[in-house]
Write an enzyme that holds these catalytic residues in place. Structure first.
Site, PDB file in Angstrom:
ATOM      1  N   ASP A  20      62.588  21.891  59.979  1.00 29.84           N
ATOM      2  CA  ASP A  20      63.269  20.605  59.710  1.00 29.84           C
ATOM      3  C   ASP A  20      63.296  20.353  58.201  1.00 29.84           C
ATOM      4  O   ASP A  20      64.338  20.026  57.608  1.00 29.84           O
ATOM      5  CB  ASP A  20      62.486  19.500  60.430  1.00 29.84           C
TER       6      ASP A  20
ATOM      7  N   ASP B 297      65.199  33.353  57.471  1.00 27.54           N
ATOM      8  CA  ASP B 297      65.250  31.911  57.213  1.00 27.54           C
ATOM      9  C   ASP B 297      66.579  31.388  57.766  1.00 27.54           C
ATOM     10  O   ASP B 297      67.645  31.797  57.311  1.00 27.54           O
ATOM     11  CB  ASP B 297      65.165  31.682  55.689  1.00 27.54           C
TER      12      ASP B 297
HETATM   13  N1  APR Z   1      63.821  29.409  59.443  1.00 27.32           N
HETATM   14  C1  APR Z   1      63.570  29.767  60.734  1.00 27.32           C
HETATM   15  N2  APR Z   1      62.459  29.408  61.397  1.00 27.32           N
HETATM   16  C2  APR Z   1      61.571  28.637  60.719  1.00 27.32           C
HETATM   17  C3  APR Z   1      61.765  28.214  59.387  1.00 27.32           C
HETATM   18  C4  APR Z   1      62.942  28.638  58.743  1.00 27.32           C
HETATM   19  N3  APR Z   1      63.221  28.286  57.483  1.00 27.32           N
HETATM   20  N4  APR Z   1      60.675  27.467  59.015  1.00 27.32           N
HETATM   21  C5  APR Z   1      59.852  27.433  60.065  1.00 27.32           C
HETATM   22  N5  APR Z   1      60.368  28.141  61.092  1.00 27.32           N
HETATM   23  C6  APR Z   1      59.821  28.371  62.432  1.00 27.32           C
HETATM   24  C7  APR Z   1      58.346  28.228  62.605  1.00 27.32           C
HETATM   25  O1  APR Z   1      57.675  29.410  62.167  1.00 27.32           O
HETATM   26  C8  APR Z   1      58.251  28.046  64.104  1.00 27.32           C
HETATM   27  O2  APR Z   1      58.289  29.301  64.753  1.00 27.32           O
HETATM   28  O3  APR Z   1      60.359  27.366  63.282  1.00 27.32           O
HETATM   29  C9  APR Z   1      59.531  27.284  64.447  1.00 27.32           C
HETATM   30  C10 APR Z   1      59.344  25.808  64.778  1.00 27.32           C
HETATM   31  O4  APR Z   1      58.285  25.287  63.994  1.00 27.32           O
HETATM   32  P1  APR Z   1      58.375  23.816  63.334  1.00 27.32           P
HETATM   33  O5  APR Z   1      59.370  23.829  62.270  1.00 27.32           O
HETATM   34  O6  APR Z   1      56.978  23.421  63.010  1.00 27.32           O
HETATM   35  O7  APR Z   1      58.963  22.895  64.495  1.00 27.32           O
HETATM   36  P2  APR Z   1      58.270  22.315  65.809  1.00 27.32           P
HETATM   37  O8  APR Z   1      57.083  23.097  66.239  1.00 27.32           O
HETATM   38  O9  APR Z   1      59.399  22.140  66.777  1.00 27.32           O
HETATM   39  O10 APR Z   1      57.728  20.888  65.340  1.00 27.32           O
HETATM   40  C11 APR Z   1      58.669  19.894  65.036  1.00 27.32           C
HETATM   41  O11 APR Z   1      57.739  19.490  62.888  1.00 27.32           O
HETATM   42  O12 APR Z   1      58.852  19.661  60.929  1.00 27.32           O
HETATM   43  C12 APR Z   1      58.427  18.774  61.865  1.00 27.32           C
HETATM   44  O13 APR Z   1      60.039  17.005  61.775  1.00 27.32           O
HETATM   45  C13 APR Z   1      59.574  18.096  62.558  1.00 27.32           C
HETATM   46  O14 APR Z   1      58.144  16.538  63.654  1.00 27.32           O
HETATM   47  C14 APR Z   1      58.924  17.701  63.847  1.00 27.32           C
HETATM   48  C15 APR Z   1      58.006  18.880  64.145  1.00 27.32           C
END
Ligand code: APR
Length: 175
Positions: free
Chosen positions: A37, A13
Protein backbone atom coordinates in the site's frame (compact mmCIF):
# COMPACT_ATOMS: atom_id res chain seq x y z
CA UNK A 1 -7.33 -19.57 -24.23
CA UNK A 2 -7.24 -21.96 -21.24
CA UNK A 3 -7.24 -20.18 -17.89
CA UNK A 4 -3.88 -21.64 -16.86
CA UNK A 5 -2.22 -19.98 -19.85
CA UNK A 6 -3.62 -16.63 -18.75
CA UNK A 7 -2.19 -16.80 -15.22
CA UNK A 8 1.44 -16.00 -14.49
CA UNK A 9 3.69 -15.79 -11.40
CA UNK A 10 6.47 -13.19 -11.34
CA UNK A 11 8.81 -11.89 -8.66
CA UNK A 12 9.27 -8.15 -8.31
CA UNK A 13 7.87 -4.80 -7.29
CA UNK A 14 4.23 -4.49 -8.43
CA UNK A 15 4.59 -0.70 -8.84
CA UNK A 16 6.86 -1.25 -11.85
CA UNK A 17 4.35 -3.30 -13.86
CA UNK A 18 2.67 -1.63 -16.84
CA UNK A 19 -0.74 -3.34 -17.05
CA UNK A 20 -4.35 -2.21 -17.22
CA UNK A 21 -4.40 -2.38 -13.42
CA UNK A 22 -2.44 -3.37 -10.35
CA UNK A 23 -4.23 -4.47 -7.19
CA UNK A 24 -3.41 -2.81 -3.88
CA UNK A 25 -3.58 -4.59 -0.51
CA UNK A 26 -5.11 -1.59 1.22
CA UNK A 27 -6.77 -0.91 4.54
CA UNK A 28 -10.39 0.11 4.98
CA UNK A 29 -9.58 3.85 4.99
CA UNK A 30 -7.96 3.65 1.51
CA UNK A 31 -5.65 6.46 2.62
CA UNK A 32 -2.41 4.48 2.33
CA UNK A 33 -0.25 2.58 4.78
CA UNK A 34 2.88 0.46 4.81
CA UNK A 35 3.84 -2.58 2.75
CA UNK A 36 2.61 -2.69 -0.83
CA UNK A 37 0.00 0.00 0.00
CA UNK A 38 2.80 2.39 0.94
CA UNK A 39 4.82 1.50 -2.15
CA UNK A 40 1.85 2.07 -4.46
CA UNK A 41 0.97 5.43 -2.89
CA UNK A 42 4.62 6.58 -3.02
CA UNK A 43 4.93 5.64 -6.70
CA UNK A 44 1.49 6.96 -7.71
CA UNK A 45 2.02 10.31 -6.01
CA UNK A 46 -0.19 12.36 -3.66
CA UNK A 47 -3.05 12.51 -6.16
CA UNK A 48 -3.88 8.88 -5.30
CA UNK A 49 -4.70 9.56 -1.64
CA UNK A 50 -6.61 12.71 -2.65
CA UNK A 51 -8.71 10.68 -5.10
CA UNK A 52 -9.29 7.84 -2.63
CA UNK A 53 -10.57 10.25 0.02
CA UNK A 54 -13.75 10.49 -2.04
CA UNK A 55 -14.26 6.72 -2.29
CA UNK A 56 -15.73 6.46 1.22
CA UNK A 57 -13.42 3.68 2.37
CA UNK A 58 -13.67 0.00 1.53
CA UNK A 59 -15.02 -2.99 3.47
CA UNK A 60 -12.88 -6.08 4.06
CA UNK A 61 -13.34 -8.40 1.07
CA UNK A 62 -14.55 -5.62 -1.19
CA UNK A 63 -12.67 -3.70 -3.92
CA UNK A 64 -12.74 -0.18 -5.43
CA UNK A 65 -10.97 1.30 -8.44
CA UNK A 66 -8.97 4.51 -8.92
CA UNK A 67 -6.66 5.97 -11.59
CA UNK A 68 -2.98 5.03 -11.16
CA UNK A 69 -1.67 8.60 -11.65
CA UNK A 70 2.17 8.42 -11.88
CA UNK A 71 2.29 4.60 -11.92
CA UNK A 72 2.90 2.88 -15.30
CA UNK A 73 -0.45 1.04 -15.04
CA UNK A 74 -3.77 2.66 -15.90
CA UNK A 75 -5.75 1.81 -12.76
CA UNK A 76 -5.26 0.72 -9.16
CA UNK A 77 -7.87 -1.68 -7.78
CA UNK A 78 -7.84 -1.33 -4.00
CA UNK A 79 -8.99 -4.30 -1.94
CA UNK A 80 -8.93 -4.88 1.81
CA UNK A 81 -7.82 -8.31 2.95
CA UNK A 82 -8.75 -9.97 6.25
CA UNK A 83 -6.46 -9.77 9.26
CA UNK A 84 -5.53 -13.36 10.24
CA UNK A 85 -7.29 -14.28 13.53
CA UNK A 86 -6.59 -18.01 13.60
CA UNK A 87 -8.81 -19.14 10.74
CA UNK A 88 -12.18 -19.37 12.52
CA UNK A 89 -13.40 -15.85 11.68
CA UNK A 90 -14.18 -16.38 8.01
CA UNK A 91 -10.74 -15.25 6.85
CA UNK A 92 -10.54 -17.75 3.95
CA UNK A 93 -13.87 -16.59 2.48
CA UNK A 94 -12.95 -12.93 2.92
CA UNK A 95 -9.60 -13.41 1.17
CA UNK A 96 -11.28 -15.24 -1.72
CA UNK A 97 -13.75 -12.36 -1.89
CA UNK A 98 -10.86 -9.88 -2.35
CA UNK A 99 -9.73 -11.71 -5.49
CA UNK A 100 -13.27 -12.20 -6.79
CA UNK A 101 -14.41 -8.60 -6.17
CA UNK A 102 -11.18 -7.19 -7.65
CA UNK A 103 -11.83 -9.20 -10.83
CA UNK A 104 -15.48 -8.09 -10.90
CA UNK A 105 -14.42 -4.43 -10.61
CA UNK A 106 -11.78 -5.07 -13.29
CA UNK A 107 -14.31 -6.59 -15.68
CA UNK A 108 -16.72 -3.63 -15.53
CA UNK A 109 -13.82 -1.22 -16.13
CA UNK A 110 -12.45 -2.98 -19.22
CA UNK A 111 -9.36 -4.12 -17.31
CA UNK A 112 -8.04 -7.19 -19.15
CA UNK A 113 -4.53 -7.42 -17.72
CA UNK A 114 -3.85 -7.00 -14.01
CA UNK A 115 -1.47 -8.00 -11.23
CA UNK A 116 -2.17 -9.05 -7.63
CA UNK A 117 0.20 -8.83 -4.67
CA UNK A 118 -0.06 -11.61 -2.06
CA UNK A 119 -2.95 -9.94 -0.25
CA UNK A 120 -3.03 -10.19 3.58
CA UNK A 121 0.23 -12.16 3.86
CA UNK A 122 2.31 -9.29 5.27
CA UNK A 123 1.11 -6.99 8.02
CA UNK A 124 -2.21 -8.88 8.16
CA UNK A 125 -0.33 -12.14 8.93
CA UNK A 126 -2.43 -14.52 6.80
CA UNK A 127 -0.50 -17.83 6.41
CA UNK A 128 1.25 -17.47 3.06
CA UNK A 129 0.78 -21.05 1.78
CA UNK A 130 -2.92 -21.01 2.57
CA UNK A 131 -3.28 -17.57 0.97
CA UNK A 132 -1.49 -18.64 -2.22
CA UNK A 133 -3.86 -21.61 -2.62
CA UNK A 134 -6.92 -19.38 -2.11
CA UNK A 135 -5.57 -16.74 -4.51
CA UNK A 136 -4.76 -19.12 -7.37
CA UNK A 137 -7.93 -21.22 -6.99
CA UNK A 138 -10.19 -18.17 -6.88
CA UNK A 139 -8.59 -16.49 -9.90
CA UNK A 140 -8.65 -19.76 -11.86
CA UNK A 141 -12.35 -20.24 -11.15
CA UNK A 142 -13.20 -16.72 -12.37
CA UNK A 143 -11.03 -17.01 -15.49
CA UNK A 144 -12.62 -20.37 -16.35
CA UNK A 145 -15.94 -18.60 -16.91
CA UNK A 146 -14.68 -15.23 -18.14
CA UNK A 147 -12.65 -15.14 -21.35
CA UNK A 148 -12.35 -11.34 -21.23
CA UNK A 149 -9.26 -11.46 -18.98
CA UNK A 150 -6.07 -11.80 -21.04
CA UNK A 151 -3.47 -11.95 -18.27
CA UNK A 152 -3.57 -12.16 -14.47
CA UNK A 153 -0.19 -11.86 -12.78
CA UNK A 154 0.66 -12.90 -9.22
CA UNK A 155 3.42 -10.41 -8.42
CA UNK A 156 5.44 -11.86 -5.53
CA UNK A 157 7.87 -9.70 -3.61
CA UNK A 158 10.39 -12.45 -2.78
CA UNK A 159 11.52 -15.86 -4.04
CA UNK A 160 9.72 -17.78 -1.30
CA UNK A 161 6.40 -16.14 -2.14
CA UNK A 162 7.01 -16.80 -5.82
CA UNK A 163 7.69 -20.48 -5.14
CA UNK A 164 4.50 -20.75 -3.09
CA UNK A 165 2.41 -19.30 -5.91
CA UNK A 166 4.08 -21.47 -8.56
CA UNK A 167 3.33 -24.59 -6.47
CA UNK A 168 -0.23 -23.48 -5.72
CA UNK A 169 -0.88 -22.71 -9.39
CA UNK A 170 0.48 -26.14 -10.35
CA UNK A 171 -2.00 -27.75 -7.94
CA UNK A 172 -4.86 -25.79 -9.48
CA UNK A 173 -3.84 -26.68 -13.04
CA UNK A 174 -3.40 -30.37 -12.18
CA UNK A 175 -6.91 -30.29 -10.72
N1 APR B 1 5.34 -5.23 -4.70
C1 APR B 1 4.75 -6.45 -4.57
N2 APR B 1 4.50 -7.02 -3.38
C2 APR B 1 4.84 -6.31 -2.28
C3 APR B 1 5.43 -5.03 -2.33
C4 APR B 1 5.69 -4.49 -3.61
N3 APR B 1 6.24 -3.29 -3.76
N4 APR B 1 5.65 -4.61 -1.04
C5 APR B 1 5.22 -5.58 -0.24
N5 APR B 1 4.74 -6.61 -0.96
C6 APR B 1 4.15 -7.88 -0.51
C7 APR B 1 4.51 -8.34 0.87
O1 APR B 1 5.79 -8.98 0.86
C8 APR B 1 3.39 -9.33 1.13
O2 APR B 1 3.69 -10.58 0.54
O3 APR B 1 2.75 -7.69 -0.45
C9 APR B 1 2.20 -8.72 0.39
C10 APR B 1 1.14 -8.08 1.28
O4 APR B 1 1.78 -7.49 2.41
P1 APR B 1 1.30 -6.06 2.99
O5 APR B 1 1.67 -5.02 2.04
O6 APR B 1 1.82 -5.99 4.38
O7 APR B 1 -0.29 -6.14 2.99
P2 APR B 1 -1.29 -6.91 3.96
O8 APR B 1 -0.66 -8.06 4.65
O9 APR B 1 -2.50 -7.17 3.11
O10 APR B 1 -1.63 -5.83 5.08
C11 APR B 1 -2.38 -4.71 4.71
O11 APR B 1 -0.78 -3.19 5.58
O12 APR B 1 0.26 -1.57 4.40
C12 APR B 1 -0.76 -1.80 5.25
O13 APR B 1 -2.39 -0.14 4.68
C13 APR B 1 -2.10 -1.53 4.62
O14 APR B 1 -3.26 -1.75 6.68
C14 APR B 1 -2.99 -2.39 5.46
C15 APR B 1 -2.12 -3.62 5.72
Amino acid sequence: MACAARMQVVQGDITGLALDAIVNAANSSLLGGGGVDGAIHRAAGPELALFCRNLGGCKTGDAKISPAFRLPSRHVIHTVGPVWQGGEAGEDALLASCYRRALEVAAVNDVRTLAFPAISTGIYRFPADRAARIATATVASVLASDESFERVVFCCFDAESRRRHVDALQEVVNG
